[in-house]
Design a protein around this motif. Structure first.
Motif, PDB file in Angstrom:
ATOM      1  N   SER A  82     142.214 -42.436  85.494  1.00  0.00           N
ATOM      2  CA  SER A  82     143.364 -41.649  85.054  1.00  0.00           C
ATOM      3  C   SER A  82     144.629 -42.243  85.657  1.00  0.00           C
ATOM      4  O   SER A  82     144.566 -43.058  86.577  1.00  0.00           O
ATOM      5  N   SER A 121     151.780 -37.208  83.297  1.00  0.00           N
ATOM      6  CA  SER A 121     150.708 -38.045  82.749  1.00  0.00           C
ATOM      7  C   SER A 121     150.290 -37.601  81.349  1.00  0.00           C
ATOM      8  O   SER A 121     149.786 -38.411  80.572  1.00  0.00           O
ATOM      9  N   SER A 122     150.527 -36.343  81.012  1.00  0.00           N
ATOM     10  CA  SER A 122     150.163 -35.843  79.685  1.00  0.00           C
ATOM     11  C   SER A 122     151.191 -36.204  78.620  1.00  0.00           C
ATOM     12  O   SER A 122     150.953 -35.980  77.435  1.00  0.00           O
ATOM     13  N   GLY A 125     150.461 -41.418  75.709  1.00  0.00           N
ATOM     14  CA  GLY A 125     149.197 -41.718  75.068  1.00  0.00           C
ATOM     15  C   GLY A 125     148.469 -42.737  75.930  1.00  0.00           C
ATOM     16  O   GLY A 125     149.098 -43.625  76.509  1.00  0.00           O
ATOM     17  N   LYS A 126     147.163 -42.590  76.041  1.00  0.00           N
ATOM     18  CA  LYS A 126     146.392 -43.493  76.898  1.00  0.00           C
ATOM     19  C   LYS A 126     145.328 -44.195  76.065  1.00  0.00           C
ATOM     20  O   LYS A 126     144.652 -43.567  75.261  1.00  0.00           O
ATOM     21  N   ARG A 127     145.195 -45.472  76.296  1.00  0.00           N
ATOM     22  CA  ARG A 127     144.198 -46.278  75.586  1.00  0.00           C
ATOM     23  C   ARG A 127     143.145 -46.708  76.580  1.00  0.00           C
ATOM     24  O   ARG A 127     143.454 -47.210  77.656  1.00  0.00           O
ATOM     25  N   SER A 128     141.901 -46.502  76.219  1.00  0.00           N
ATOM     26  CA  SER A 128     140.815 -46.956  77.086  1.00  0.00           C
ATOM     27  C   SER A 128     140.483 -48.408  76.772  1.00  0.00           C
ATOM     28  O   SER A 128     140.853 -48.938  75.727  1.00  0.00           O
ATOM     29  N   LYS A 137     142.398 -44.958  71.753  1.00  0.00           N
ATOM     30  CA  LYS A 137     141.748 -43.680  72.073  1.00  0.00           C
ATOM     31  C   LYS A 137     141.559 -43.591  73.575  1.00  0.00           C
ATOM     32  O   LYS A 137     141.383 -44.591  74.256  1.00  0.00           O
ATOM     33  N   GLU A 138     141.589 -42.344  74.071  1.00  0.00           N
ATOM     34  CA  GLU A 138     141.287 -42.127  75.476  1.00  0.00           C
ATOM     35  C   GLU A 138     139.794 -42.273  75.690  1.00  0.00           C
ATOM     36  O   GLU A 138     138.997 -42.050  74.783  1.00  0.00           O
ATOM     37  N   VAL A 142     141.833 -45.966  81.855  1.00  0.00           N
ATOM     38  CA  VAL A 142     143.149 -46.124  81.241  1.00  0.00           C
ATOM     39  C   VAL A 142     143.483 -47.612  81.278  1.00  0.00           C
ATOM     40  O   VAL A 142     143.751 -48.168  82.340  1.00  0.00           O
ATOM     41  N   VAL A 145     149.097 -47.690  78.175  1.00  0.00           N
ATOM     42  CA  VAL A 145     149.798 -46.458  77.834  1.00  0.00           C
ATOM     43  C   VAL A 145     150.786 -46.744  76.717  1.00  0.00           C
ATOM     44  O   VAL A 145     151.217 -47.885  76.526  1.00  0.00           O
TER      45      VAL A 145
END
Length: 162
Positions: A82, A121-122, A125-128, A137-138, A142, A145
């Motif tokens: 995270s 942090s919300s 957008g976070k990319r895995s 997509k999360e 992370v 971003v």
């Protein structure tokens, strides 16, 4: 003319006042779009700075993991789980006394986010690591971003693609 009021003491005529109001109206109609453009440009500069700061912190975390300074389980990517981990820090695996490694002082808020009650942090957008760049997509980590703002920048590139 002794009994009448001189022209200089009479004040403004209605025509002079109307001309002044029209000129002020024209000047303000030109100034307001410029102010709006300046505000958008400032937000975009802040977005660039924040994205750079977050991405540099993610890369520093990954580099520390690759160097063996962060314990990574088998099958994990080496990226943080995270964004909060970047602020909370992790234990330095090479330190004999258990020192912590920190990557950020705070998580910046997306400058285009309007809800100030959500955690910073919300707002991103976070990319895995397992997702594609076209369809971020999360996931379990992370990797990158991006801004959740749906609009386009002044350069016509969507904010999501910055």
């Amino acid at each position: 003319m002794a009994r009448g009021v001189s022209r200089s003491a009479a004040g403004f005529t209605i025509v002079e006042l109307l001309v002044t109001v029209v000129i002020v109206g024209i000047l303000s109609s030109v100034a307001f779009p410029m102010v709006e453009l300046t505000l958008q440009r400032n937000k975009e500069q802040e977005l660039r700075r924040d994205l750079l700061e977050l991405r540099e912190a993610l890369d520093a975390y990954k580099k520390a993991a690759d160097q063996g300074r962060i314990a990574v389980a088998a099958g994990e990517s080496g990226y943080p789980r995270s964004l909060e981990v970047l602020v909370d820090g992790v234990i330095d695996a090479r330190s004999p006394v258990g020192d912590r490694i920190y990557f950020l002082r705070r998580i910046p808020r997306d400058p285009f986010a309007t809800d100030t009650t959500t955690p910073p942090s919300s707002t991103w957008g976070k990319r895995s690591y397992a997702s594609t760049a076209e369809n971020p997509k999360e996931g379990n980590d992370v990797y990158d971003v991006y801004s959740l703002e749906p609009g386009n920048g002044l350069n016509d590139v969507p904010y999501r693609q910055w």
